[in-house]
Design a protein around this motif. Sequence first.
Motif, PDB file in Angstrom:
ATOM      1  N   ASP A 320       0.818  -1.213   0.000  1.00  0.00           N
ATOM      2  CA  ASP A 320       0.000   0.000   0.000  1.00  0.00           C
ATOM      3  C   ASP A 320       0.853   1.264   0.000  1.00  0.00           C
ATOM      4  O   ASP A 320       0.561   2.218  -0.711  1.00  0.00           O
ATOM      5  CB  ASP A 320      -0.937   0.013   1.214  1.00  0.00           C
ATOM      6  CG  ASP A 320      -2.012  -1.042   1.122  1.00  0.00           C
ATOM      7  OD1 ASP A 320      -2.466  -1.326  -0.001  1.00  0.00           O
ATOM      8  OD2 ASP A 320      -2.385  -1.602   2.168  1.00  0.00           O
ATOM      9  N   GLN A 321       1.892   1.274   0.826  1.00  0.00           N
ATOM     10  CA  GLN A 321       2.801   2.419   0.920  1.00  0.00           C
ATOM     11  C   GLN A 321       4.236   1.889   0.898  1.00  0.00           C
ATOM     12  O   GLN A 321       4.948   1.949   1.902  1.00  0.00           O
ATOM     13  CB  GLN A 321       2.530   3.223   2.205  1.00  0.00           C
ATOM     14  CG  GLN A 321       1.179   3.886   2.267  1.00  0.00           C
ATOM     15  CD  GLN A 321       1.053   5.027   1.255  1.00  0.00           C
ATOM     16  OE1 GLN A 321       2.047   5.611   0.839  1.00  0.00           O
ATOM     17  NE2 GLN A 321      -0.181   5.325   0.862  1.00  0.00           N
ATOM     18  N   PRO A 322       4.663   1.341  -0.242  1.00  0.00           N
ATOM     19  CA  PRO A 322       5.951   0.642  -0.270  1.00  0.00           C
ATOM     20  C   PRO A 322       7.147   1.527   0.039  1.00  0.00           C
ATOM     21  O   PRO A 322       8.091   1.075   0.703  1.00  0.00           O
ATOM     22  CB  PRO A 322       6.014   0.078  -1.693  1.00  0.00           C
ATOM     23  CG  PRO A 322       5.073   0.916  -2.495  1.00  0.00           C
ATOM     24  CD  PRO A 322       3.984   1.291  -1.555  1.00  0.00           C
ATOM     25  N   GLU A 323       7.154   2.757  -0.430  1.00  0.00           N
ATOM     26  CA  GLU A 323       8.317   3.614  -0.183  1.00  0.00           C
ATOM     27  C   GLU A 323       8.496   3.887   1.304  1.00  0.00           C
ATOM     28  O   GLU A 323       9.611   3.797   1.840  1.00  0.00           O
ATOM     29  CB  GLU A 323       8.190   4.921  -0.964  1.00  0.00           C
ATOM     30  CG  GLU A 323       8.317   4.743  -2.473  1.00  0.00           C
ATOM     31  CD  GLU A 323       8.336   6.067  -3.204  1.00  0.00           C
ATOM     32  OE1 GLU A 323       8.355   7.129  -2.530  1.00  0.00           O
ATOM     33  OE2 GLU A 323       8.329   6.050  -4.454  1.00  0.00           O
ATOM     34  N   GLU A 324       7.401   4.206   1.988  1.00  0.00           N
ATOM     35  CA  GLU A 324       7.496   4.479   3.420  1.00  0.00           C
ATOM     36  C   GLU A 324       7.814   3.199   4.187  1.00  0.00           C
ATOM     37  O   GLU A 324       8.601   3.206   5.135  1.00  0.00           O
ATOM     38  CB  GLU A 324       6.199   5.101   3.932  1.00  0.00           C
ATOM     39  CG  GLU A 324       6.233   5.531   5.379  1.00  0.00           C
ATOM     40  CD  GLU A 324       7.281   6.595   5.683  1.00  0.00           C
ATOM     41  OE1 GLU A 324       7.725   6.687   6.855  1.00  0.00           O
ATOM     42  OE2 GLU A 324       7.669   7.332   4.754  1.00  0.00           O
ATOM     43  N   PHE A 325       7.183   2.094   3.788  1.00  0.00           N
ATOM     44  CA  PHE A 325       7.453   0.807   4.424  1.00  0.00           C
ATOM     45  C   PHE A 325       8.929   0.445   4.289  1.00  0.00           C
ATOM     46  O   PHE A 325       9.587   0.075   5.273  1.00  0.00           O
ATOM     47  CB  PHE A 325       6.579  -0.279   3.797  1.00  0.00           C
ATOM     48  CG  PHE A 325       6.894  -1.681   4.270  1.00  0.00           C
ATOM     49  CD1 PHE A 325       6.336  -2.176   5.433  1.00  0.00           C
ATOM     50  CD2 PHE A 325       7.770  -2.489   3.548  1.00  0.00           C
ATOM     51  CE1 PHE A 325       6.622  -3.461   5.877  1.00  0.00           C
ATOM     52  CE2 PHE A 325       8.064  -3.774   3.978  1.00  0.00           C
ATOM     53  CZ  PHE A 325       7.492  -4.264   5.144  1.00  0.00           C
ATOM     54  N   ASN A 326       9.455   0.542   3.080  1.00  0.00           N
ATOM     55  CA  ASN A 326      10.860   0.204   2.853  1.00  0.00           C
ATOM     56  C   ASN A 326      11.786   1.118   3.658  1.00  0.00           C
ATOM     57  O   ASN A 326      12.805   0.658   4.190  1.00  0.00           O
ATOM     58  CB  ASN A 326      11.191   0.307   1.365  1.00  0.00           C
ATOM     59  CG  ASN A 326      10.477  -0.736   0.526  1.00  0.00           C
ATOM     60  OD1 ASN A 326      10.103  -1.797   1.025  1.00  0.00           O
ATOM     61  ND2 ASN A 326      10.272  -0.443  -0.743  1.00  0.00           N
ATOM     62  N   LYS A 327      11.421   2.379   3.764  1.00  0.00           N
ATOM     63  CA  LYS A 327      12.227   3.328   4.536  1.00  0.00           C
ATOM     64  C   LYS A 327      12.263   2.941   6.008  1.00  0.00           C
ATOM     65  O   LYS A 327      13.324   2.960   6.643  1.00  0.00           O
ATOM     66  CB  LYS A 327      11.655   4.740   4.371  1.00  0.00           C
ATOM     67  CG  LYS A 327      12.401   5.827   5.131  1.00  0.00           C
ATOM     68  CD  LYS A 327      11.751   7.182   4.902  1.00  0.00           C
ATOM     69  CE  LYS A 327      12.433   8.274   5.719  1.00  0.00           C
ATOM     70  NZ  LYS A 327      11.765   9.585   5.510  1.00  0.00           N
ATOM     71  N   VAL A 328      11.114   2.572   6.562  1.00  0.00           N
ATOM     72  CA  VAL A 328      11.039   2.182   7.970  1.00  0.00           C
ATOM     73  C   VAL A 328      11.854   0.919   8.213  1.00  0.00           C
ATOM     74  O   VAL A 328      12.644   0.835   9.167  1.00  0.00           O
ATOM     75  CB  VAL A 328       9.565   1.969   8.395  1.00  0.00           C
ATOM     76  CG1 VAL A 328       9.481   1.291   9.761  1.00  0.00           C
ATOM     77  CG2 VAL A 328       8.823   3.299   8.428  1.00  0.00           C
TER      78      VAL A 328
END
Length: 337
Positions: A320-328
Motif C-alpha cells: 500500500d505504501q511501499p516507499e514508506e514501508f521500505n524506509k522504515v
Amino acid sequence: MERCQPASSTETVMPRLTRCRKGVQNDLWARFVSLPNQDRIWTLTVTNKNLLKAPKPVAQTPLVMVHGFGGGVGLWIRNLDPLCHSRPLFVFDLLGFGRSSRPHFPMDPALAEEQSVSSIEHWRHALAIDRMILLGHSLGGYLATSYAIQYPERVSHLILVDPWGFQHMPLDATSGSAKSGFPRYIEAIMWFFGLFNPLAVIRAAGPLGPKLVNRLRPDFNRKFEDLFDDDTMTQYLYHCNAQTPSGEVGFKAMSESIGWAKRPMLDRVHLLPPSLPVTLVYGGRSWMDSATGARVAEQRPNSYTRTVVIEGAAHQVNADQPEEFNKVVQSICDSVD
C-alpha cells in the motif's frame, strides 16, 4: 513501459516479475530448500549485485520476511530491491502455502503452530543462517513471534507488520461469551464460512475461481497497477490458494475465527527476552488495531518495543505504501548493523 503478460500459475509469476522493467533488478536465486522430513520450502534470495564492488565490508545480518495467510513470495515484489541494499534478503513460502510442500496439519492449535515454527527453524538451519532480522506480516507476524520466543538467539530484531492473532476476542458484556466485534450479518457470514476451510469458496468456484478472486480482491491489481495492466497479481493469489489446502487447515486450527487466534500472542509475548528489540508496523487504514503495540510494550516494560503507523496504508502495508514501508524497515536494519 513494457507490460508483462498474465501469469498462469505460481510457477511462472516470479520469473515474469523479474523480467518486468520495475521488477527485481538485483541478483535473485529461486529454489526449493529441503527439510529433514523431505518437505520443501520455496525460497528466494535477493542480493545487491553491487555488493562485491563495495569499497568497504557490508552488513552481514540477513533480513528474512514471512508472508501472511493466503499469500506468497510474489507479494514482496515492491520490497525486494530496496531492502537488499545492504544485506542478503530471504523470502519464502510458508509451509502449506504457495509453492512450498503441503503436508497434513493437526487440528490442535498448539501442534499446528509448532509445525509451522519448526519448519522455519529447519529452513534456517538448512541455509546456515546464524542470526537474522525477522519480519512477519499478519499470520507471518504471529509465527515470527512464536519462533522468536523459541529461538531468540537467532533473531537480532523482530519486526511485526500488522500482526494477526495478538488480541483476545472480546467478550459480550451480558452473556460473557466471545464476540467478534463485527456486525451481526458479518458474524453470521464468518460463522458459516467457519464450517469450512477459509478459502474453500475459491476452490469450489472451479474455473470461475480467478474471476471470483478478482471480484473479492480488486485492490490487489490496483496495488501493482504500475507493474501490470492486467490481473497478474490476483491470478497469483488464486493459484497460491487453489491447490490442496494445507497451511489453510493449520490456520483454521490456530484461529478462533478469521480475526482471532485461539492462543493469543499477548499471553506469551512477555516470553521474548528483554534484550530482543521489537518494532510493530501498522497501516493507518488497516483493520488491525495499532493499539496492540502499546499492549505489547506493557508486557515488556524493560525492553525496546516501538510502534510505527504508516498513514494511508491498509493491511498490506508493504504494497500500500511501499516507499514508506521500505524506509522504515531499512532504518531498522541499519540500526542492527
